[in-house]
Design a protein around this motif. Sequence first.
Motif, PDB file in Angstrom:
ATOM      1  N   PHE A 302      31.772  37.409  40.535  1.00 30.34           N
ATOM      2  CA  PHE A 302      33.384  36.399  40.823  1.00 30.34           C
ATOM      3  C   PHE A 302      33.327  35.435  39.863  1.00 30.34           C
ATOM      4  CE2 PHE A 302      34.642  38.669  44.571  1.00 30.34           C
ATOM      5  CZ  PHE A 302      35.542  38.826  44.328  1.00 30.34           C
ATOM      6  N   THR A 303      31.761  35.206  39.104  1.00 24.91           N
ATOM      7  CA  THR A 303      31.363  33.967  38.180  1.00 24.91           C
ATOM      8  C   THR A 303      31.425  34.904  37.484  1.00 24.91           C
ATOM      9  OG1 THR A 303      30.177  32.503  40.181  1.00 24.91           O
ATOM     10  CG2 THR A 303      29.359  32.281  37.829  1.00 24.91           C
ATOM     11  N   ALA A 304      31.388  35.713  37.001  1.00 26.08           N
ATOM     12  CA  ALA A 304      31.213  36.328  35.897  1.00 26.08           C
ATOM     13  C   ALA A 304      32.409  36.917  35.588  1.00 26.08           C
ATOM     14  CB  ALA A 304      30.520  37.336  35.508  1.00 26.08           C
ATOM     15  N   LEU A 305      34.097  36.646  35.744  1.00 27.04           N
ATOM     16  CA  LEU A 305      34.979  36.956  35.865  1.00 27.04           C
ATOM     17  C   LEU A 305      35.712  35.639  35.597  1.00 27.04           C
ATOM     18  CD1 LEU A 305      36.114  39.407  38.875  1.00 27.04           C
ATOM     19  CD2 LEU A 305      35.557  39.395  36.448  1.00 27.04           C
ATOM     20  N   LYS A 306      35.042  34.522  36.640  1.00 28.01           N
ATOM     21  CA  LYS A 306      35.532  33.016  35.873  1.00 28.01           C
ATOM     22  C   LYS A 306      35.398  32.395  34.962  1.00 28.01           C
ATOM     23  CE  LYS A 306      34.804  28.706  37.639  1.00 28.01           C
ATOM     24  NZ  LYS A 306      35.920  28.532  38.204  1.00 28.01           N
ATOM     25  N   LEU A 307      34.391  32.817  34.078  1.00 31.10           N
ATOM     26  CA  LEU A 307      33.945  32.280  33.305  1.00 31.10           C
ATOM     27  C   LEU A 307      34.611  33.319  31.965  1.00 31.10           C
ATOM     28  CD1 LEU A 307      30.327  31.922  33.358  1.00 31.10           C
ATOM     29  CD2 LEU A 307      31.658  30.697  33.645  1.00 31.10           C
ATOM     30  N   VAL A 308      34.614  34.298  32.411  1.00 29.34           N
ATOM     31  CA  VAL A 308      35.262  35.054  30.774  1.00 29.34           C
ATOM     32  C   VAL A 308      36.600  34.591  30.947  1.00 29.34           C
ATOM     33  CG1 VAL A 308      36.001  37.415  30.521  1.00 29.34           C
ATOM     34  CG2 VAL A 308      33.933  37.238  30.719  1.00 29.34           C
ATOM     35  N   ALA A 309      37.315  34.633  31.853  1.00 28.29           N
ATOM     36  CA  ALA A 309      38.943  34.465  32.035  1.00 28.29           C
ATOM     37  C   ALA A 309      38.887  32.564  30.960  1.00 28.29           C
ATOM     38  CB  ALA A 309      39.802  34.126  33.344  1.00 28.29           C
ATOM     39  N   GLU A 310      38.022  31.699  31.537  1.00 28.60           N
ATOM     40  CA  GLU A 310      38.380  30.643  31.052  1.00 28.60           C
ATOM     41  C   GLU A 310      37.848  30.638  29.957  1.00 28.60           C
ATOM     42  OE1 GLU A 310      37.275  27.804  35.349  1.00 28.60           O
ATOM     43  OE2 GLU A 310      35.556  28.447  33.859  1.00 28.60           O
ATOM     44  N   GLN A 311      36.116  30.305  29.073  1.00 29.66           N
ATOM     45  CA  GLN A 311      36.323  31.227  28.566  1.00 29.66           C
ATOM     46  C   GLN A 311      37.748  31.219  26.890  1.00 29.66           C
ATOM     47  OE1 GLN A 311      32.212  31.346  28.009  1.00 29.66           O
ATOM     48  NE2 GLN A 311      31.869  29.813  30.158  1.00 29.66           N
ATOM     49  N   GLU A 312      37.578  32.464  27.708  1.00 25.79           N
ATOM     50  CA  GLU A 312      38.427  33.848  26.437  1.00 25.79           C
ATOM     51  C   GLU A 312      39.384  33.715  26.894  1.00 25.79           C
ATOM     52  OE1 GLU A 312      35.697  36.901  25.541  1.00 25.79           O
ATOM     53  OE2 GLU A 312      34.629  36.334  25.882  1.00 25.79           O
TER      54      GLU A 312
END
Length: 400
Positions: A302-312
Amino acid sequence: MRQCLTNPESGYYINKDPFGTKGDFITSPEISQMFGELVAIWCTTEWIAQRRPQRIRLIELGPGRGTLMRDMLKAFQSFAPFKNTIVDICLVEASPTLRTTQHSTLCDSATTETEDGFSSVTRYGIPIKWYINLKEVPRDVTSFIIAHEFFDALPIHQFEHTQNGWREIMIDYSVPQVKTAVSLPGQTRSFDEDPKFHLTVLPYYTASSKVGPESSPRYKNLPVKSKIEISPESWDIAKELALRISEQRTPKAPTGSGAALVIDYGPAETIPVDTLRAIKGHHFVSPFEEPGTADLSADVDFTALKLVAEQEGHVAVHGAVEQGEWLHALGIGARATVLASQQSTPEGKDRIAREYHRLVERSGGAMGKIYKVMAFTPRGTPTSVGFGGGVIDRGDDEVE
């Protein structure tokens, strides 16, 4: 993983219905109508918070039997202002067998095949269309997207940090005794037994091991002997979900419009390690026994999904929170009480109680704890319901 699950001829999902007591596993929507009802309530509250966009597309990724969407549509009948904005429903489903099941669950009319998919009309008069890939779904209106137990089935890469750098963990097989010692060109070697599959750490680097572990500071500083799981396909879809929200800008919605709700199992913060699993007949089995006959999955990062959604993807991300916590915030306790009061027998009341406890229970490996919920919404919108926020109306006044 992809071949075992969605191979066009023999993939696990392609030719069977794996859900329910007669299948291999049971999902939350199959346990109780309350689950779909509360997802519908969440969509409605988010729609209100975003100043009621007037054209809505519902998208579900991996809709299973269609049970979740059925219960959502039934619940929307009590929220006419939201229901009347739904222009169509798009289901992303690779399995012809499950598409047929979903159609039976949701529609009375026949399906029509078009150049880009299959279409029909739901029992509630809403146009519905099936696609194989999310990127095929039109992007012309505000989308509310549901991904329930979707990301866990996407392929993963596994890596181990060795003294010589990151190395990929691959699937290999051991060769049993061979009947024919030498095989001539064009011949198929015959075995006394089937090959035995197993995991192995490659002694050399691969393209994936050069790129994957270097993609985030989360992985770079891990000590030797650390293992990680990475799902680039999950990252790509998380980015796609987020962009569908942030791209829908209007004067009333300068940072975008719409929302995505992800419900799956996995750690809220840590990196998944050694989580590849197989389920068959409601029991865990070896992923390497009879490939294509069991459900394969891995924990969602879930942290990986969060980072991608926020940053990209340029969206706000809420959660991940435990499923039990989220359902309670949406009112599952009150809903269970109402449903139980409508039962005329002790058995009926007990059934509602069992369904409620199964969805929210936190002890051990219960669903209320291991399943997490995460939401993507436009930047600048209020904190979403279920993640610490309340229902916010257009005038920014709190609605009871």
